[in-house]
Write a protein that holds these residues in place. Structure first.
Motif, mmCIF file in Angstrom:
data_model
loop_
_atom_site.group_PDB
_atom_site.id
_atom_site.type_symbol
_atom_site.label_atom_id
_atom_site.label_comp_id
_atom_site.label_asym_id
_atom_site.label_seq_id
_atom_site.Cartn_x
_atom_site.Cartn_y
_atom_site.Cartn_z
ATOM 1 N N PRO A 113 11.723 -4.274 -4.039
ATOM 2 C CA PRO A 113 11.438 -5.179 -5.154
ATOM 3 C C PRO A 113 9.944 -5.220 -5.467
ATOM 4 N N ASN A 114 9.608 -5.527 -6.703
ATOM 5 C CA ASN A 114 8.204 -5.563 -7.113
ATOM 6 C C ASN A 114 7.368 -6.485 -6.241
ATOM 7 N N GLN A 115 7.874 -7.684 -5.959
ATOM 8 C CA GLN A 115 7.085 -8.655 -5.217
ATOM 9 C C GLN A 115 6.844 -8.251 -3.776
ATOM 10 N N ASN A 116 7.589 -7.274 -3.279
ATOM 11 C CA ASN A 116 7.398 -6.772 -1.925
ATOM 12 C C ASN A 116 6.574 -5.493 -1.876
ATOM 13 N N GLY A 117 6.027 -5.084 -3.037
ATOM 14 C CA GLY A 117 5.101 -3.961 -3.023
ATOM 15 C C GLY A 117 5.588 -2.691 -3.664
ATOM 16 N N ALA A 118 6.567 -2.782 -4.568
ATOM 17 C CA ALA A 118 7.101 -1.597 -5.245
ATOM 18 C C ALA A 118 5.986 -0.852 -5.983
ATOM 19 N N PRO A 119 6.144 0.465 -6.092
ATOM 20 C CA PRO A 119 7.261 1.246 -5.560
ATOM 21 C C PRO A 119 7.027 1.775 -4.145
ATOM 22 N N ILE A 120 5.798 1.599 -3.600
ATOM 23 C CA ILE A 120 5.511 2.116 -2.271
ATOM 24 C C ILE A 120 4.412 1.291 -1.624
ATOM 25 N N ARG A 121 4.603 0.943 -0.362
ATOM 26 C CA ARG A 121 3.641 0.116 0.358
ATOM 27 C C ARG A 121 3.510 0.584 1.796
ATOM 28 N N LEU A 122 2.444 0.167 2.426
ATOM 29 C CA LEU A 122 2.197 0.450 3.831
ATOM 30 C C LEU A 122 2.848 -0.631 4.684
ATOM 31 N N VAL A 123 3.352 -0.245 5.865
ATOM 32 C CA VAL A 123 3.837 -1.208 6.852
ATOM 33 C C VAL A 123 3.261 -0.812 8.211
ATOM 34 N N VAL A 124 2.441 -1.701 8.776
ATOM 35 C CA VAL A 124 1.826 -1.482 10.090
ATOM 36 C C VAL A 124 2.228 -2.676 10.954
ATOM 37 N N PRO A 125 3.323 -2.592 11.690
ATOM 38 C CA PRO A 125 3.963 -3.788 12.250
ATOM 39 C C PRO A 125 3.184 -4.509 13.336
ATOM 40 N N TRP A 126 2.192 -3.874 13.976
ATOM 41 C CA TRP A 126 1.463 -4.563 15.035
ATOM 42 C C TRP A 126 0.214 -5.284 14.513
ATOM 43 N N LYS A 127 -0.018 -5.199 13.208
ATOM 44 C CA LYS A 127 -1.171 -5.861 12.593
ATOM 45 C C LYS A 127 -0.713 -7.005 11.701
ATOM 46 N N TYR A 128 -1.639 -7.903 11.375
ATOM 47 C CA TYR A 128 -1.302 -8.985 10.459
ATOM 48 C C TYR A 128 -0.900 -8.426 9.105
ATOM 49 N N GLY A 129 -0.056 -9.161 8.417
ATOM 50 C CA GLY A 129 0.584 -8.662 7.210
ATOM 51 C C GLY A 129 -0.340 -8.182 6.121
ATOM 52 N N PHE A 130 -1.548 -8.756 6.005
ATOM 53 C CA PHE A 130 -2.424 -8.350 4.904
ATOM 54 C C PHE A 130 -2.921 -6.918 5.041
ATOM 55 N N LYS A 131 -2.774 -6.318 6.232
ATOM 56 C CA LYS A 131 -3.140 -4.905 6.394
ATOM 57 C C LYS A 131 -2.137 -3.975 5.718
ATOM 58 N N SER A 132 -0.919 -4.466 5.496
ATOM 59 C CA SER A 132 0.148 -3.620 4.940
ATOM 60 C C SER A 132 0.104 -3.666 3.414
ATOM 61 N N ILE A 133 -0.832 -2.960 2.863
ATOM 62 C CA ILE A 133 -1.159 -2.975 1.442
ATOM 63 C C ILE A 133 0.031 -2.563 0.571
ATOM 64 N N LYS A 134 0.146 -3.203 -0.593
ATOM 65 C CA LYS A 134 1.284 -3.010 -1.489
ATOM 66 C C LYS A 134 0.914 -2.134 -2.686
ATOM 67 N N SER A 135 1.949 -1.618 -3.352
ATOM 68 C CA SER A 135 1.814 -0.887 -4.637
ATOM 69 C C SER A 135 0.638 0.096 -4.609
ATOM 70 N N ILE A 136 0.716 1.034 -3.689
ATOM 71 C CA ILE A 136 -0.391 1.966 -3.443
ATOM 72 C C ILE A 136 -0.484 3.018 -4.543
ATOM 73 N N THR A 137 -1.710 3.284 -4.993
ATOM 74 C CA THR A 137 -1.957 4.365 -5.952
ATOM 75 C C THR A 137 -2.878 5.446 -5.400
ATOM 76 N N ARG A 138 -3.634 5.102 -4.343
ATOM 77 C CA ARG A 138 -4.550 6.111 -3.787
ATOM 78 C C ARG A 138 -4.658 5.956 -2.277
ATOM 79 N N ILE A 139 -4.696 7.104 -1.593
ATOM 80 C CA ILE A 139 -4.951 7.187 -0.165
ATOM 81 C C ILE A 139 -6.098 8.164 0.017
ATOM 82 N N HIS A 140 -7.175 7.698 0.642
ATOM 83 C CA HIS A 140 -8.415 8.474 0.702
ATOM 84 C C HIS A 140 -8.842 8.611 2.158
#
Length: 302
Positions: free
Chosen positions: A203-230
């Motif tokens: 769903p959009n509010q959960n970070g569509a269409p693609i997001r990061l999930v890093v389960p051992w870190k606090y949630g704000f590290k799992s960035i949503k709606s990614i357009t660039r990885i550098h």
């Protein structure tokens, strides 16, 4: 955005995988765009061995209580306003310290070998959830661009669309949203790029269409709606660290012994539960990831 309510049940108990694969199409995003079911036809029936054995939160919990400041600072605002975000067309550019920089179309990423992973999510504000993500290891994407020996960190950037993201009018952060990981954290098998949850498109509010999930870190590290990885040699700036370095460190590992300056991190409240529970180091993933930080001062490097 219309969201079908689902009772609080295990993802394995919802629509059988064989029936799911026979659906002709499914909904994606608030725009009502239709995608072929083949987009996530690789979703396996069995859970990933990395999955938590805890009972997932309901789909309603997961999709109605979110942090996504581009759509507002209230937990209910992303579900209200994220329907404006158009998730097609969408591309993700992967560049920097790589031998084969590339821009991926989201539909090509949906054809990756997807898995269902039930991960705990712990937010710095003291609440937590258990979420059945659908995604693939970030490492599989990074291998395709062939990181160089100079690639020590991985930076991520969220889309910046003021016309679709009303929250960016508030200068809460220096937009666009940015996050980062060390290269070994990014390549760890627990780290995934999620494209869905509960066996359905994200769903959009959960970070569509693609997001990061890093389960051992606090949630704000799992960035949503990614357009660039550098990929880069030096540690990248990250949004909350730039906004308030005293409260938000670069590593942001879940550590109950390091309090947020304004509240304790020793306990958490699972959404849907009344009583608090003890916060686990690395959000309960210490056995898998503690070796990444051997010898580090985890109080100083918070």
């Amino acid at each position: 955005m219309l969201i079908r309510k689902v009772s609080d049940i295990l993802s394995s108990e919802i629509t059988p995988h064989s029936i799911y694969l026979n659906r002709r199409q499914f909904m994606a995003g608030a725009a009502g765009l239709l995608l072929p079911v083949s987009a996530i036809a690789a979703l396996p029936a069995a859970k990933s061995p990395f999955s938590s054995t805890e009972k997932p939160n309901s789909r309603n919990d997961i999709t109605s209580y979110n942090n996504y400041y581009e759509f507002g600072s209230g937990k209910d605002e992303p579900a209200i306003y994220a329907g404006k975000l158009k998730t097609r067309p969408w591309t993700v550019t992967v560049d920097g310290e790589v031998n084969a920089a590339r821009t991926f179309d989201i539909d090509s990423l949906l054809k990756m070998k997807l898995q269902e992973r039930i991960y705990r999510l712990r937010c710095v504000e003291g609440w937590s959830m258990v979420i059945p993500w659908v995604g693939f290891p970030l490492a599989e994407l990074l291998k395709q661009v062939q990181p160089t020996s100079r690639a020590k960190f991985v930076a991520f950037e969220t889309a910046l669309r003021p016309g679709e993201m009303p929250g960016v009018a508030r200068r809460v952060l220096d937009w666009p949203y940015r996050e980062g990981l060390r290269i070994d954290e990014a390549m760890h098998p627990l780290t995934i790029l999620a494209v869905g949850l509960y066996g359905e498109v994200l769903p959009n509010q959960n970070g569509a269409p693609i997001r990061l999930v890093v389960p051992w870190k606090y949630g704000f590290k799992s960035i949503k709606s990614i357009t660039r990885i550098h990929l880069l040699e030096k540690q990248p700036p990250t949004s909350w660290n730039m906004a308030n370095a005293r409260e938000y460190g670069f590593y942001s590992n879940v550590n109950p012994e390091v309090d947020h300056p304004r509240w304790s991190q020793a306990s958490e409240r699972r959404i849907g539960e009344f009583f608090k529970r003890k916060t686990l180091p690395f959000n309960g993933y210490g056995e898998q990831v503690a070796a990444l930080y051997r010898g580090m001062d985890l109080v100083k490097n918070f």
